[in-house]
Scaffold this motif. Sequence first.
Motif, PDB file in Angstrom:
ATOM      1  N   ALA A   1      24.167  40.741  43.576  1.00 24.12           N
ATOM      2  CA  ALA A   1      23.665  42.108  43.791  1.00 24.12           C
ATOM      3  C   ALA A   1      22.689  42.124  44.970  1.00 24.12           C
ATOM      4  CB  ALA A   1      23.004  42.629  42.526  1.00 24.12           C
ATOM      5  N   ALA A   2      21.813  41.123  44.998  1.00 28.44           N
ATOM      6  CA  ALA A   2      20.849  41.049  46.104  1.00 28.44           C
ATOM      7  C   ALA A   2      21.560  40.819  47.432  1.00 28.44           C
ATOM      8  CB  ALA A   2      19.849  39.931  45.832  1.00 28.44           C
ATOM      9  N   ALA A   3      22.580  39.970  47.420  1.00 27.63           N
ATOM     10  CA  ALA A   3      23.319  39.685  48.651  1.00 27.63           C
ATOM     11  C   ALA A   3      24.034  40.924  49.189  1.00 27.63           C
ATOM     12  CB  ALA A   3      24.334  38.568  48.402  1.00 27.63           C
ATOM     13  N   CYS A   4      24.398  41.838  48.281  1.00 31.43           N
ATOM     14  CA  CYS A   4      25.074  43.073  48.693  1.00 31.43           C
ATOM     15  C   CYS A   4      24.083  44.194  48.986  1.00 31.43           C
ATOM     16  CB  CYS A   4      26.042  43.526  47.613  1.00 31.43           C
ATOM     17  SG  CYS A   4      27.468  42.435  47.387  1.00 31.43           S
ATOM     18  N   GLY A   5      22.794  43.912  48.879  1.00 35.31           N
ATOM     19  CA  GLY A   5      21.780  44.911  49.148  1.00 35.31           C
ATOM     20  C   GLY A   5      21.662  45.983  48.089  1.00 35.31           C
ATOM     21  N   ALA A   6      22.068  45.662  46.880  1.00 34.14           N
ATOM     22  CA  ALA A   6      22.051  46.655  45.810  1.00 34.14           C
ATOM     23  C   ALA A   6      20.700  46.698  45.114  1.00 34.14           C
ATOM     24  CB  ALA A   6      23.139  46.341  44.782  1.00 34.14           C
ATOM     25  N   GLU A   7      20.344  47.866  44.627  1.00 34.97           N
ATOM     26  CA  GLU A   7      19.169  48.018  43.772  1.00 34.97           C
ATOM     27  C   GLU A   7      19.581  47.658  42.342  1.00 34.97           C
ATOM     28  OE1 GLU A   7      15.762  51.380  42.690  1.00 34.97           O
ATOM     29  OE2 GLU A   7      17.465  51.887  43.975  1.00 34.97           O
ATOM     30  N   VAL A   8      18.799  46.812  41.682  1.00 33.26           N
ATOM     31  CA  VAL A   8      19.189  46.273  40.372  1.00 33.26           C
ATOM     32  C   VAL A   8      18.328  46.872  39.264  1.00 33.26           C
ATOM     33  CG1 VAL A   8      19.426  44.186  38.967  1.00 33.26           C
ATOM     34  CG2 VAL A   8      19.982  44.116  41.410  1.00 33.26           C
ATOM     35  N   THR A   9      18.984  47.332  38.214  1.00 34.10           N
ATOM     36  CA  THR A   9      18.311  47.794  37.000  1.00 34.10           C
ATOM     37  C   THR A   9      18.770  46.900  35.852  1.00 34.10           C
ATOM     38  OG1 THR A   9      18.309  50.084  37.783  1.00 34.10           O
ATOM     39  CG2 THR A   9      17.984  49.733  35.424  1.00 34.10           C
TER      40      THR A   9
ATOM     41  N   MET B   1      23.506  58.504  39.432  1.00 36.63           N
ATOM     42  CA  MET B   1      23.225  59.661  40.295  1.00 36.63           C
ATOM     43  C   MET B   1      22.552  59.242  41.597  1.00 36.63           C
ATOM     44  SD  MET B   1      24.186  62.490  38.676  1.00 36.63           S
ATOM     45  CE  MET B   1      23.136  63.822  39.262  1.00 36.63           C
ATOM     46  N   GLN B   2      21.918  58.058  41.610  1.00 35.17           N
ATOM     47  CA  GLN B   2      21.206  57.585  42.794  1.00 35.17           C
ATOM     48  C   GLN B   2      22.090  56.776  43.745  1.00 35.17           C
ATOM     49  OE1 GLN B   2      17.725  55.426  41.428  1.00 35.17           O
ATOM     50  NE2 GLN B   2      17.466  56.819  39.696  1.00 35.17           N
ATOM     51  N   ALA B   3      23.350  56.545  43.321  1.00 37.64           N
ATOM     52  CA  ALA B   3      24.205  55.642  44.093  1.00 37.64           C
ATOM     53  C   ALA B   3      24.661  56.228  45.422  1.00 37.64           C
ATOM     54  CB  ALA B   3      25.426  55.257  43.248  1.00 37.64           C
ATOM     55  N   GLU B   4      24.477  57.528  45.636  1.00 40.20           N
ATOM     56  CA  GLU B   4      24.852  58.126  46.920  1.00 40.20           C
ATOM     57  C   GLU B   4      23.948  57.633  48.052  1.00 40.20           C
ATOM     58  OE1 GLU B   4      27.323  60.003  47.817  1.00 40.20           O
ATOM     59  OE2 GLU B   4      28.241  60.178  45.823  1.00 40.20           O
ATOM     60  N   ARG B   5      22.682  57.353  47.716  1.00 37.38           N
ATOM     61  CA  ARG B   5      21.734  56.938  48.759  1.00 37.38           C
ATOM     62  C   ARG B   5      21.660  55.421  48.899  1.00 37.38           C
ATOM     63  NH1 ARG B   5      17.258  54.913  46.563  1.00 37.38           N
ATOM     64  NH2 ARG B   5      16.651  55.480  44.436  1.00 37.38           N
ATOM     65  N   ARG B   6      21.917  54.678  47.796  1.00 37.11           N
ATOM     66  CA  ARG B   6      21.859  53.214  47.864  1.00 37.11           C
ATOM     67  C   ARG B   6      22.733  52.608  46.772  1.00 37.11           C
ATOM     68  NH1 ARG B   6      16.473  49.290  47.189  1.00 37.11           N
ATOM     69  NH2 ARG B   6      17.605  47.318  47.463  1.00 37.11           N
ATOM     70  N   LYS B   7      23.407  51.524  47.094  1.00 33.52           N
ATOM     71  CA  LYS B   7      24.272  50.852  46.124  1.00 33.52           C
ATOM     72  C   LYS B   7      23.453  50.430  44.911  1.00 33.52           C
ATOM     73  CE  LYS B   7      27.613  48.277  47.663  1.00 33.52           C
ATOM     74  NZ  LYS B   7      28.831  48.931  47.085  1.00 33.52           N
TER      75      LYS B   7
ATOM     76  N   GLU C   1      33.153  41.064  44.871  1.00 30.60           N
ATOM     77  CA  GLU C   1      34.240  42.003  45.149  1.00 30.60           C
ATOM     78  C   GLU C   1      34.073  43.297  44.352  1.00 30.60           C
ATOM     79  OE1 GLU C   1      37.378  38.340  45.955  1.00 30.60           O
ATOM     80  OE2 GLU C   1      37.567  39.579  44.151  1.00 30.60           O
ATOM     81  N   VAL C   2      33.684  43.166  43.095  1.00 29.88           N
ATOM     82  CA  VAL C   2      33.482  44.345  42.243  1.00 29.88           C
ATOM     83  C   VAL C   2      32.307  45.165  42.762  1.00 29.88           C
ATOM     84  CG1 VAL C   2      32.811  45.114  39.944  1.00 29.88           C
ATOM     85  CG2 VAL C   2      34.548  43.343  40.177  1.00 29.88           C
ATOM     86  N   ILE C   3      31.194  44.486  43.095  1.00 35.33           N
ATOM     87  CA  ILE C   3      30.014  45.203  43.599  1.00 35.33           C
ATOM     88  C   ILE C   3      30.340  45.915  44.908  1.00 35.33           C
ATOM     89  CG2 ILE C   3      27.664  44.921  44.486  1.00 35.33           C
ATOM     90  CD1 ILE C   3      27.308  42.581  42.534  1.00 35.33           C
ATOM     91  N   ARG C   4      31.071  45.232  45.776  1.00 34.54           N
ATOM     92  CA  ARG C   4      31.410  45.829  47.072  1.00 34.54           C
ATOM     93  C   ARG C   4      32.313  47.058  46.905  1.00 34.54           C
ATOM     94  NH1 ARG C   4      33.676  41.651  49.271  1.00 34.54           N
ATOM     95  NH2 ARG C   4      35.825  42.282  48.830  1.00 34.54           N
ATOM     96  N   ALA C   5      33.185  47.048  45.886  1.00 31.70           N
ATOM     97  CA  ALA C   5      34.191  48.106  45.743  1.00 31.70           C
ATOM     98  C   ALA C   5      33.633  49.404  45.181  1.00 31.70           C
ATOM     99  CB  ALA C   5      35.331  47.615  44.849  1.00 31.70           C
ATOM    100  N   ALA C   6      32.392  49.396  44.652  1.00 32.18           N
ATOM    101  CA  ALA C   6      31.865  50.604  44.008  1.00 32.18           C
ATOM    102  C   ALA C   6      30.451  50.913  44.470  1.00 32.18           C
ATOM    103  CB  ALA C   6      31.885  50.432  42.497  1.00 32.18           C
ATOM    104  N   ARG C   7      30.106  52.179  44.461  1.00 39.34           N
ATOM    105  CA  ARG C   7      28.732  52.574  44.748  1.00 39.34           C
ATOM    106  C   ARG C   7      27.798  52.136  43.629  1.00 39.34           C
ATOM    107  NH1 ARG C   7      31.859  56.938  46.560  1.00 39.34           N
ATOM    108  NH2 ARG C   7      31.554  57.423  48.786  1.00 39.34           N
ATOM    109  N   CYS C   8      28.313  52.167  42.402  1.00 44.66           N
ATOM    110  CA  CYS C   8      27.511  51.742  41.245  1.00 44.66           C
ATOM    111  C   CYS C   8      28.364  50.829  40.379  1.00 44.66           C
ATOM    112  CB  CYS C   8      27.056  52.958  40.436  1.00 44.66           C
ATOM    113  SG  CYS C   8      26.104  52.539  38.939  1.00 44.66           S
TER     114      CYS C   8
END
Length: 810
Positions: free
Chosen positions: A398-406, A256-262, A365-372
């Motif tokens: 994940a860090a290189a793509c600027g994603a928040e990691v859980t 649900m949080q992926a709209e604001r950040r990957k 590639e997978v991380i880039r293709a999806a919001r989550c």
Amino acid sequence: MIIYQANKREFLHHALREDIEDIIAGHYRSATGHGAGSSEVQAWKHSLLEMAKVLQDDEIPADAGIAIEYQLPQSAKRIDFLIAGEDDEARSKLIIVELKQWSTSRRSEKDAIVWARRGGRSGEREGTHPSYQAWSYAAYLQDFNSALQDGAVAVQPCAYLHNHPRDGEIDHPHYREHIARAPLFLARERARLQAFIREHVRHGDRRGALYAIEHGRIRPTKMLADSVAGMLRGKTEFVMIDEQKVVYETVLAVEMQAERRKQVVIVQGGPGTGKSVLAVNLLAALLARHRNARYVSKNAAPRAVYEAKLTGTFTKTRISNLFSGSGAFVDAAPDTYDTLIVDEAHRLNEKSGLYRNMGDNQISEVIRAARCTVFFVDDDQRVTIHDIGHAEELRRHAAACGAEVTELELSSQFRCNGSDGYLAWLDHSLDIRETANQTLDTREYDFRVFDDPKQMHALIELKNQVNNRSRVVAGYCWKWLSKKDPQAWDIELPGFDYRRRWNLDKDGSLWIVTPGSVEQIGCIHTCQGLELDYVGVIIGPDLAYRDGRIVSDATRRAPSDQSVKGLKRLLESSPEDAGKLADSIVKNTYRTLMTRGMKGCYVYCADPALAEYLRSRLSSSRPGGADADDAATAVATACNVLSLRKVSESERASGTPALPVVDLRFAAGAFSDMQVLEDGAVDWVVPPDWIRPQPGMFVAQVVGESMNRRIPNHAWCLFRAAPSGTREGKVVVVQHRDIADPDTGGRYTIKVYSSEKLATDEGNWRHRRIILKPDTDHPGYGPIVLELADDQEHLHVVAEFLMVIPHDAP
């Protein structure tokens, strides 16, 4: 398995006059072979004393059944406390009580999740609400136990937090649905809990509800592949328990949080922890939310199996939009998908395409293709030199793509008979990591080492007759000759007259579910990510035991094995790193193969020293049948008689239920005398858990093909001696002087009974002719016809056939 069982009166004596925690600890050690942790012992001490105070109510019957620490079937989870009895209408009832020592907790916005201190030093952690936990255990138990499915016993879950005040957090309206299904009792609410128990248990356990739960027939385990269609249609096929529920709700919250950040979620878990079940459940939940979601897997086998199961339920286009290979995102635009669920993420590669020359990196590639993106990963299942999807690499991209990691973890075991101990033993035995599990009790998990691959394969084929869920796999140490010559044999072991072919051509990725494919040998590429009931594993020459150590040799792999392609080049540039990687690939391969079986794993080792080493680490080993004259006889004996536990004389004397095992060749004709039947027993065994022993019941082996449509050759069966009532159309054991049975070689036979009758002058009737018919697909068997006009006294219907005892009868 119940650790402790008594009636209320006995439990109160142990809890109030003795040290109940020491008694439970002793029972626990006896049942499991190892001691309980100090924190668990302390929990028993405090919580069981509180339950004793609750049960000090004269209106709760003294002969109500009490059970403590009941292990759920096919799981490592245990129910804390059970109370059994009957209600006002004499219906059997079972109350499940989830006990917690918490004094505080904190509400979570996630469904059925609560924050609390759950032991250890980690402080507060998210976990399931006690009411949900009690309900989920009850639902799980009902999925497996026939006594609950047929309505013989009704279950009522509840939770008792004897130190926790009513504070608006643990009892918040957010949890209303779960508390309604499993009532919550808190501190100073002992009287409410007593009233609840009295409502459901007015009489003692007169019908043996606890016995029915402990010994009731266990329903076959659900397979994910068979349930995927229902799950994607929104049907609840699997009850999510504990960590599974936490992961499920957390992923939905993160998405649900992926709209604001990957967002990137990394879920780590070993074999059988439910990664694939969660992946498909999440896919279904996201589709219900109208999200653009896909299931992604590098390994083609799980995708192919799931897609095959969906054929006829979903359109081909719909199926192709739900499942994807990991190389499908090379040219995908950023955030094309709402969520990508990557199962078996450890198998991701750097490059895509047939020649591994496409794209940049599958992880990025997978991380880039999806919001989550949700990665399910087990670092110890990396089985090729090209597998790069380990947890650290996932974090880095994940860090290189600027994603928040859980990051989340699954630890509970729902495969290998729910045995966490087996996985720890396997890791220690294969020298993957050191654990405390240096020996394996084969009563905990059916693990056997065979000296003859032919016998092992024959046993797997017998197991497979039950439900097509058993296969043989091998390390990729033999060339794929049959690819070019379909008549060629791939795996040949001449010393045992054993020859088999790889599966890779005809059935491809569907080999694991294709009927008849049990004759072939699978490999890591066609079984990883999937599950079986029983798996047979041929360990090739790439793994051996030398000078007290497990030694791997990746150079013994077949030249066509792509998993070690490029190893020579890596050896030249970095020999130490290459050696470690090659060792890891070989050991991880066998660890993965040896954890496909939910009920058992049977092993043949090309290296005899390795076989002896593994056998030496079993605390209750069984012979592989090396001394048998032929594989069929050895397998029939191992599969049937040994699957029913033998009962000692002392156990019989103390009242343990048991059935005699007899030899029909010697016993036929003597069964009218029950004492003769018992005296002639060659052994005594515990009956399958859904059978109640009765006078005249016995177990015997049927030899021959004349009844193979109903009774396989060498099958062990249940009979009733000296049957009464009509015999017409029944399968019976008949003895007569004119019988010369081609299978038994004696004066008795096992056939379908029919008769022709002749009226007498007195208005009665007598047999004129008895016809004993075979029921077989083999030619050459005809009926045996007995003309009985003058010599009926020479015919004896010795016994009635009741059933073939399944190969995996508990």
